[in-house]
Design an enzyme around this catalytic site. Structure first.
Site, PDB file in Angstrom:
ATOM      1  N   VAL A 259       0.864  -1.175   0.000  1.00 39.83           N
ATOM      2  CA  VAL A 259       0.000   0.000   0.000  1.00 39.83           C
ATOM      3  C   VAL A 259       0.904   1.229   0.000  1.00 39.83           C
ATOM      4  O   VAL A 259       2.040   1.184   0.481  1.00 39.83           O
ATOM      5  CB  VAL A 259      -0.960   0.009   1.219  1.00 39.83           C
ATOM      6  CG1 VAL A 259      -0.214   0.199   2.519  1.00 39.83           C
ATOM      7  CG2 VAL A 259      -2.044   1.071   1.061  1.00 39.83           C
ATOM      8  N   CYS A 260       0.405   2.287  -0.605  1.00 34.41           N
ATOM      9  CA  CYS A 260       1.112   3.568  -0.638  1.00 34.41           C
ATOM     10  C   CYS A 260       2.488   3.384  -1.296  1.00 34.41           C
ATOM     11  O   CYS A 260       2.633   2.621  -2.247  1.00 34.41           O
ATOM     12  CB  CYS A 260       1.194   4.123   0.778  1.00 34.41           C
ATOM     13  SG  CYS A 260       1.523   5.894   0.905  1.00 34.41           S
ATOM     14  N   SER A 261       3.514   4.042  -0.783  1.00 36.03           N
ATOM     15  CA  SER A 261       4.843   3.962  -1.401  1.00 36.03           C
ATOM     16  C   SER A 261       5.540   2.637  -1.144  1.00 36.03           C
ATOM     17  O   SER A 261       6.668   2.433  -1.604  1.00 36.03           O
ATOM     18  CB  SER A 261       5.724   5.115  -0.916  1.00 36.03           C
ATOM     19  OG  SER A 261       5.889   5.074   0.492  1.00 36.03           O
TER      20      SER A 261
END
Length: 220
Positions: A104-106
């Site tokens: 998730v995300c970076s």
């Protein structure tokens, strides 16, 4: 969970400066159905990017070799370990046998740095998504992107969404639905500013400056 179904084995990477909700969102989704291993180099307390401490439950050596899910969260601290050979080797090793390799995300940039998203469609936080191209991944503007056994979520709160997607694949739609209901995950945000298109240029500019300042603060 059906009586004949064993608990899932899930490894969730920790590192200094991770975003807490990146971790806790999917961890909450999976918790009823899994043995969850919070993994780092040592079992020393780790500070998230908001200062809340998290205790690893396993090291790279003690984490089970065969996992149903190998998960990577994002966060401002992700930049500091993009070239950390010990981290990247751990991810590559466990991913080789894991049923699903989500982020998730970076966190998708960390998967990419480990060579795990080359040739895959993937997403990330809107501010980091274009960076996926440098690693041979195809960035997609979406909340959740599924490409074979790589499942990537957008920024922070998307971890709940992708967690439910993965849970449905491994334990069925009903398991995901009852989890969503138990969490009362029925969002009605007070503002229509959850993505750059809706937030508008002025808010996007402020957000970029804020995130850059936070990254510099944590790096220093």
């Amino acid at each position: 969970m059906k009586p004949d179904q064993s608990r899932l084995e899930i490894g969730m990477l920790l590192y200094p400066g991770l975003t807490l909700l990146d971790l806790i969102g999917p961890q909450t989704v999976f918790s009823w159905f899994a043995n969850i291993h919070l993994v780092w180099k040592t079992t020393d307390l780790i500070a998230s990017d908001t200062g809340i401490g998290i205790g690893p439950t396993a090291t790279f050596e003690t984490c089970p070799r065969d996992l149903d899910i190998l998960f990577v969260p994002g966060g401002f601290g992700q930049q500091a370990i993009m070239n950390d050979r010990e981290v990247l080797d751990f991810l590559a090793d466990r991913a080789a046998r894991a049923k699903y390799v989500p982020s998730v995300c970076s966190g998708s940039l960390l998967l990419s740095a480990a060579g795990l998203l080359k040739g895959y469609k993937a997403t990330s936080h809107w501010a980091a998504r274009d960076g996926l191209t440098a690693f041979g991944a195809e960035p997609i503007d979406a909340r959740v992107v599924v490409d074979r056994n790589r499942i990537t979520g957008g920024g922070v709160t998307a971890g709940i969404d992708f967690g439910l997607v993965v849970l449905a694949k491994l334990r069925g739609d009903d398991a995901a639905k009852l989890t969503q209901l138990a969490m009362e995950y029925d969002p009605e945000p007070p503002f229509n500013a959850g993505n750059p298109k809706d937030a508008g240029p002025a808010i996007v500019d402020q957000a970029m400056k804020f995130m850059a300042a936070e990254m510099e603060r944590l790096a220093g």
